[in-house]
Design a protein around this motif. Structure first.
Motif, PDB file in Angstrom:
ATOM      1  N   UNK A   1      14.471  -3.591   1.848  1.00  0.00           N
ATOM      2  CA  UNK A   1      13.985  -4.522   1.096  1.00  0.00           C
ATOM      3  C   UNK A   1      12.976  -5.605   1.860  1.00  0.00           C
ATOM      4  N   UNK A   2      11.994  -5.857   1.469  1.00  0.00           N
ATOM      5  CA  UNK A   2      11.328  -7.236   2.256  1.00  0.00           C
ATOM      6  C   UNK A   2      11.095  -8.346   1.367  1.00  0.00           C
ATOM      7  N   UNK A   3      11.507  -9.380   1.736  1.00  0.00           N
ATOM      8  CA  UNK A   3      11.492 -10.388   0.967  1.00  0.00           C
ATOM      9  C   UNK A   3      10.520 -11.540   2.043  1.00  0.00           C
ATOM     10  N   UNK A   4       9.592 -12.272   1.258  1.00  0.00           N
ATOM     11  CA  UNK A   4       8.602 -13.029   1.786  1.00  0.00           C
ATOM     12  C   UNK A   4       8.895 -14.328   1.042  1.00  0.00           C
TER      13      UNK A   4
ATOM     14  N   UNK B   1       0.875  -1.013  -0.119  1.00  0.00           N
ATOM     15  CA  UNK B   1      -0.088  -0.039  -0.147  1.00  0.00           C
ATOM     16  C   UNK B   1       1.060   1.220   0.040  1.00  0.00           C
ATOM     17  N   UNK B   2       0.645   2.111  -0.835  1.00  0.00           N
ATOM     18  CA  UNK B   2       1.382   3.382  -0.905  1.00  0.00           C
ATOM     19  C   UNK B   2       0.264   4.603  -1.441  1.00  0.00           C
TER      20      UNK B   2
ATOM     21  N   UNK C   1      11.612 -11.224   5.639  1.00  0.00           N
ATOM     22  CA  UNK C   1      12.965 -10.702   5.881  1.00  0.00           C
ATOM     23  C   UNK C   1      13.253  -9.351   5.506  1.00  0.00           C
ATOM     24  N   UNK C   2      13.603  -8.317   6.292  1.00  0.00           N
ATOM     25  CA  UNK C   2      13.875  -7.169   5.735  1.00  0.00           C
ATOM     26  C   UNK C   2      15.336  -6.939   5.829  1.00  0.00           C
ATOM     27  N   UNK C   3      16.126  -6.336   4.660  1.00  0.00           N
ATOM     28  CA  UNK C   3      17.443  -6.028   4.461  1.00  0.00           C
ATOM     29  C   UNK C   3      17.717  -4.659   3.969  1.00  0.00           C
ATOM     30  N   UNK C   4      18.859  -4.575   4.056  1.00  0.00           N
ATOM     31  CA  UNK C   4      19.225  -2.864   3.189  1.00  0.00           C
ATOM     32  C   UNK C   4      19.746  -3.403   1.850  1.00  0.00           C
TER      33      UNK C   4
ATOM     34  N   UNK D   1       0.832  -9.483   4.429  1.00  0.00           N
ATOM     35  CA  UNK D   1       1.062 -10.584   4.027  1.00  0.00           C
ATOM     36  C   UNK D   1      -0.586 -11.482   4.031  1.00  0.00           C
ATOM     37  N   UNK D   2      -0.971 -12.056   3.086  1.00  0.00           N
ATOM     38  CA  UNK D   2      -2.266 -12.726   3.228  1.00  0.00           C
ATOM     39  C   UNK D   2      -2.347 -13.623   4.675  1.00  0.00           C
ATOM     40  N   UNK D   3      -3.237 -13.566   5.230  1.00  0.00           N
ATOM     41  CA  UNK D   3      -3.674 -14.364   6.436  1.00  0.00           C
ATOM     42  C   UNK D   3      -2.646 -14.315   7.607  1.00  0.00           C
ATOM     43  N   UNK D   4      -1.991 -12.925   7.651  1.00  0.00           N
ATOM     44  CA  UNK D   4      -1.061 -12.576   8.586  1.00  0.00           C
ATOM     45  C   UNK D   4      -1.526 -11.203   9.065  1.00  0.00           C
ATOM     46  N   UNK D   5      -1.861 -10.882  10.457  1.00  0.00           N
ATOM     47  CA  UNK D   5      -2.074  -9.640  10.954  1.00  0.00           C
ATOM     48  C   UNK D   5      -1.293  -8.557  11.039  1.00  0.00           C
ATOM     49  N   UNK D   6       0.011  -8.864  11.106  1.00  0.00           N
ATOM     50  CA  UNK D   6       1.006  -7.954  11.059  1.00  0.00           C
ATOM     51  C   UNK D   6       1.446  -7.038   9.741  1.00  0.00           C
ATOM     52  N   UNK D   7       1.943  -6.060   9.796  1.00  0.00           N
ATOM     53  CA  UNK D   7       2.422  -5.498   8.397  1.00  0.00           C
ATOM     54  C   UNK D   7       3.554  -4.825   8.559  1.00  0.00           C
ATOM     55  N   UNK D   8       4.383  -4.342   7.679  1.00  0.00           N
ATOM     56  CA  UNK D   8       5.758  -3.855   7.671  1.00  0.00           C
ATOM     57  C   UNK D   8       5.938  -2.513   6.937  1.00  0.00           C
TER      58      UNK D   8
END
Length: 286
Positions: free
Chosen positions: A188-191, A145-146, A197-200, A174-181
């Motif tokens: 960069x967020x990878x799923x 979302x932006x 996982x979040x990395x620079x 993420x689908x079926x996950x309550x949290x958001x990032x």
């Protein structure tokens, strides 16, 4: 009225006073005035009810027309990229998308109250800012979302997604996950496999921002090969001590993968083997 209900001497006096009957014409005139006033009031009330009914009907007509227009005339557009180079797409709100090789994007012909696209594959987004309508990218199991920003969504087609932010802010769920990032530029967020996982990352390592070349100074070879792998859809492999080597070079937007690898072999004393069928590259020392 019964006397016991209103026992008052003055009332009894007034009630028993002699009185004259009104003339018939006076009585008739009084009834006409009464009828005229009450009929006018009833007519006014009736017209008011008609007006309210008309307004309700008009509102229903607008709602039905909007639904009919949205459902029938606001078509869904689907665009595929079967070419080698990125395909530039302009969205209804003026935002632009660089759709990568093998990708598909779908969106409504006209954005209404929200801006939503669905992505299969990978694409770079340059979103026009609109504080009243957020922009959503649905890719695999993730929703980004932006309001206005530049970011890259990378989807390998196996429900594994990577989202890299270059400017602005994004919120990823993420689908079926309550949290958001929430991501900031350079993150960069990878799923993958149900884990996040979040990395620079290096925001300057891209051609998607409109630049025609990149001057890279002391960049790790492994990071550079990761960029080249995504750009040309190849997988790289090599010994860790080679991948940790730092290199300095200029890469042009029009350079091919063999041209870049030839340059690396000269400045870094390395060899490479390309397997076009499996789309893999093995890096070796000379």
């Amino acid at each position: 009225m019964k006397k016991k209900e209103f026992d008052n001497p003055d009332f009894d006096y007034l009630w028993n006073l002699p009185h004259k009957d009104l003339p018939a014409d006076r009585i008739d005139e009084s009834w006409k005035r009464f009828r005229k006033v009450n009929l006018a009031t009833a007519e006014k009330k009736r017209r008011s009810n008609y007006l309210r009914a008309g307004l309700v009907a008009a509102m229903l007509l607008v709602l039905c027309s909007t639904y009919y227009y949205t459902a029938i005339y606001n078509h869904t557009i689907k665009i595929d990229n079967y070419g080698i180079t990125d395909k530039e797409i302009r969205l209804p709100d003026g935002s632009t998308v660089l759709l990568k090789n093998g990708g598909q994007i779908s969106f409504k012909e006209h954005f209404e109250s929200s801006r939503r696209v669905e992505l299969e594959g990978s694409a770079f987004f340059n979103i026009v800012k609109d504080s009243s309508r957020e922009f959503r990218v649905i890719s695999g199991s993730t929703v980004t979302k932006v309001l206005g920003t530049k970011f890259l969504v990378w989807d390998n087609g196996d429900r594994d997604v990577e989202i890299s932010l270059y400017t602005g802010r994004v919120l990823v769920s993420v689908e079926n996950r309550a949290e958001s990032w929430g991501l900031i530029p350079g993150e960069s967020l990878s799923y993958r496999n149900g884990k996040t996982h979040i990395r620079k990352f290096n925001t300057g390592l891209t051609f998607d921002l409109g630049n025609t070349f990149m001057d890279l100074d002391n960049i790790e070879l492994g990071e550079l090969l990761g960029f080249l792998g995504k750009r040309f859809n190849y997988e790289f492999d090599g010994p860790p001590h080679i991948l940790d080597t730092q290199v300095t070079l200029r890469i042009n937007k029009g350079d091919t993968l063999p041209e870049i690898l030839n340059l690396l072999s000269i400045i870094n004393n390395m060899e490479y083997e390309i397997n076009r069928e499996s789309r893999t590259v093995v890096i070796l020392r000379k």
